[in-house]
Motif scaffolding. Sequence first.
Motif, PDB file in Angstrom:
ATOM      1  N   SER A 126     -30.780 -14.536  52.022  1.00  0.00           N
ATOM      2  CA  SER A 126     -29.841 -13.877  52.948  1.00  0.00           C
ATOM      3  C   SER A 126     -28.864 -13.008  52.161  1.00  0.00           C
ATOM      4  CB  SER A 126     -29.060 -14.890  53.799  1.00  0.00           C
ATOM      5  OG  SER A 126     -27.884 -15.315  53.132  1.00  0.00           O
ATOM      6  N   ASN A 171     -24.382 -12.267  48.148  1.00  0.00           N
ATOM      7  CA  ASN A 171     -23.012 -11.874  47.785  1.00  0.00           C
ATOM      8  C   ASN A 171     -22.190 -13.085  47.343  1.00  0.00           C
ATOM      9  OD1 ASN A 171     -23.230  -9.161  48.232  1.00  0.00           O
ATOM     10  ND2 ASN A 171     -22.336  -9.189  50.268  1.00  0.00           N
ATOM     11  N   HIS A 221     -16.580  -7.389  53.237  1.00  0.00           N
ATOM     12  CA  HIS A 221     -17.282  -8.366  54.075  1.00  0.00           C
ATOM     13  C   HIS A 221     -16.921  -9.818  53.713  1.00  0.00           C
ATOM     14  CE1 HIS A 221     -20.849 -10.580  55.707  1.00  0.00           C
ATOM     15  NE2 HIS A 221     -20.576  -9.765  56.708  1.00  0.00           N
TER      16      HIS A 221
HETATM   17  C1  LIG Z   1     -21.327  -5.685  54.781  1.00  0.00           C
HETATM   18  C2  LIG Z   1     -22.204  -6.886  54.933  1.00  0.00           C
HETATM   19  N1  LIG Z   1     -22.547  -7.583  53.834  1.00  0.00           N
HETATM   20  C3  LIG Z   1     -23.331  -8.666  53.915  1.00  0.00           C
HETATM   21  C4  LIG Z   1     -23.813  -9.132  55.120  1.00  0.00           C
HETATM   22  C5  LIG Z   1     -24.674 -10.359  55.164  1.00  0.00           C
HETATM   23  O1  LIG Z   1     -26.009  -9.998  55.273  1.00  0.00           O
HETATM   24  P1  LIG Z   1     -27.126 -10.903  55.938  1.00  0.00           P
HETATM   25  O2  LIG Z   1     -27.018 -10.709  57.405  1.00  0.00           O
HETATM   26  O3  LIG Z   1     -28.387 -10.371  55.363  1.00  0.00           O
HETATM   27  O4  LIG Z   1     -26.862 -12.314  55.524  1.00  0.00           O
HETATM   28  C6  LIG Z   1     -23.485  -8.437  56.281  1.00  0.00           C
HETATM   29  C7  LIG Z   1     -23.967  -8.864  57.575  1.00  0.00           C
HETATM   30  O5  LIG Z   1     -24.251  -9.248  58.385  1.00  0.00           O
HETATM   31  C8  LIG Z   1     -22.665  -7.280  56.192  1.00  0.00           C
HETATM   32  O6  LIG Z   1     -22.300  -6.606  57.287  1.00  0.00           O
END
Ligand SMILES: Cc1ncc(COP(=O)(O)O)c(C=O)c1O
Length: 428
Positions: free
Chosen positions: A132, A137, A158
Amino acid sequence: MDTTNMSLADFAHVADRDIMQRAALFREYREDFFNRRHLQYKRVALDGSAPVRRVIDPYTGEIREMIYLAGNDYLNLTQHPRVVAAGKEALEKYGAGAGSVPLLGGTLDIHIELEKKLARFKCCQSVIIYTSGFGSNAGTLLALLQKEDVAVLDMYVHASIIDGCQNTNVKFFRHNDMDSLEKTLKRVKDSYRTKLVAVDGVYSMDGDIAKLDEIVEMAKHYGAYVMVDEAHATGVIGKNGRGTPEHCNVEGKVDIVAGTLSKALGGVGGFIASNEDLVALLHFYSRSYMFSTAMTPQAAGSLIAALDVIETEPDIRARLWDNINYFRENLLALGFDLGNAETAIFPIIIGDGYKVREVCRYLHERNIYVNPVLFPAVPKRATRIRMSLMANHTKEQLDTVLNALEDADKLFGITERYKTKSVKKSLV
Ligand SMILES: Cc1ncc(COP(=O)(O)O)c(C=O)c1O
């Protein structure tokens, strides 16, 4: 419970309730939202991501055909025939799952192929993929930054980046404000071992773009590294869809390029692109990678094809930009405040949480699927409707949305609010 002036922040910490009592109290909040038809979260669709979707109305149980402006599948690659076929092929070849964590038996050649392709696409030496974007991150920052270090964060970065900074020191600078960044960098200059500036390339609630060229230069001057989260930029901005470093002409100069595989790439997962040594460090220290089963083969297969589509079918991105320009021009002509939005994400800033809820109820009844963004996700003065476009929305569909928004403005006085003294335009 009367939730008119309440928000999720009221239930984040309730001093005198244990977990079950807190959950029960929160039920009362949800019930009041539902009774007012303001509960627009987790609406259930009966088909895949597309400009028009069949959605179960949570209030009546009937099926609504709704124009969908709530996704991040900007190029609609979730449905692209090559992407779907590649996923099926990988599913047939490898089975439904990877079977283990990446270090202990779960790594497949198809994962390595995806990592190599992403590294080339992002102009970096090496890539590590996660299941994910949130996990990549948070897991990366938790592994890298310790108590001797500091993360210098844009205040709108985020949640996954903020959560990843729990082992370290954090300083925020004002959103996309280079003076504020410089002041912060000056303050932390000699006090920490590692200084890492982290920003989003495209901001998920505002749709504006980081000034990455200036950020890279300033960070270098103050001895800081830079991390950019390309979640909403990959596939959307840059001449070839390679994202913010390409858009700002700093490809190869950003220390850590992060991203999700779940938005314009139409799959699921996240990645970190950097130099070989840093990626190898993450293999052994990033807990959300090491202790989590590897990506499904089907996702990896589809993602390899999605990158191919981005590289070989630039007309899809061109159609998205045609829609962005059309929608933007018309929303501005109607007088809506879009903040500094310049990509496929469109906030209509209202600055009154209850009004946002009412407008979203109205739009739901008009078969238009948008999201309310309320406090504490954004400041109270900047509550908004969030809409996002796809390359294959038709002009007719966009016109239907514009007409409904114009009617909503007449009914709820959205643009009227900008004229009052207490609400300034461009509140973000
Ligand atoms: C700027 C940003 N970074 C990271 C994420 C996390 O990503 P994921 O949905 O693939 O876990 C999101 C979103 O949902 C996001 O908007």
